[in-house]
Motif scaffolding. Sequence first.
Motif, short mmCIF file in Angstrom:
data_model
loop_
_atom_site.label_atom_id
_atom_site.label_comp_id
_atom_site.label_asym_id
_atom_site.label_seq_id
_atom_site.Cartn_x
_atom_site.Cartn_y
_atom_site.Cartn_z
N LYS A 82 -20.58 7.96 51.21
CA LYS A 82 -21.12 9.31 51.51
C LYS A 82 -20.76 9.54 53.21
O LYS A 82 -21.24 9.09 53.96
CB LYS A 82 -22.67 9.37 51.25
N THR A 96 -20.83 11.07 56.65
CA THR A 96 -21.90 11.73 57.52
C THR A 96 -21.48 12.49 58.60
O THR A 96 -22.07 13.33 59.24
CB THR A 96 -22.91 10.62 57.96
N ASP A 149 -20.08 17.04 55.64
CA ASP A 149 -21.01 15.96 55.60
C ASP A 149 -21.56 16.22 54.25
O ASP A 149 -21.74 17.12 53.63
CB ASP A 149 -22.10 16.44 56.63
N GLY A 150 -21.99 14.94 53.77
CA GLY A 150 -22.44 14.80 52.42
C GLY A 150 -21.52 14.52 51.22
O GLY A 150 -21.90 14.24 50.19
N THR A 151 -20.24 14.61 51.54
CA THR A 151 -19.24 14.57 50.67
C THR A 151 -19.17 13.34 50.15
O THR A 151 -18.92 12.23 51.04
CB THR A 151 -17.67 14.87 51.10
#
Length: 189
Positions: free
Chosen positions: A50, A52, A102-104
């Motif tokens: 994930k 950041t 971010d968050g992918t």
Amino acid sequence: MAGKVPRWARGAAVAGAALSLAVSGWLVWSVPVPHLAAVVGVGPVDGTMKVTECYEATDADGDPDGYACEGVYTPRSAAGPQGGRQPQWEMTLHHADEKYEDGTLVEVRTAGGKAHEYSGSALTVWTSITWFLTAPFLGVSIWLLISARHADWARGNGYVVFFLFTMPFSPLVLGCAALVVEVVRALLG
């Protein structure tokens, strides 16, 4: 007659060539092959990361070196519905295929404690390392084998010069190979 190889030295030259190739094979197998396998996508995905933070990375000279992404890695074995807390840790994805938001969640393969995904720039890096580990040993082995075959030490000198001359150009050739990989990936989606 100074360049002539005695009969006993011919056998030693063949043994030296075999030893040189064995050392080269061991170095290649232990250092770049696990990373190459991860970059090319051999085997199942090891887990997800994930993201950041993603940023443009630079090499030691300050030149652009693609994207690097920081994130939290979760192994695939821990991603199943087992309940409880999943083991996670921080990891860096060097030579990321793109600059992720971010968050992918990115599927990655790991080797040597590093996260990898299929990308042309990573393929260029690891094939270059493979060539730089292989070429000197291959050049010495060919020189020894040619010298043993013709019973003349000077016969194989052209091969050594060839390898010394081509080594600086190999990143260019490998870079073109990575460009082909990127084009094929773009065409196949």
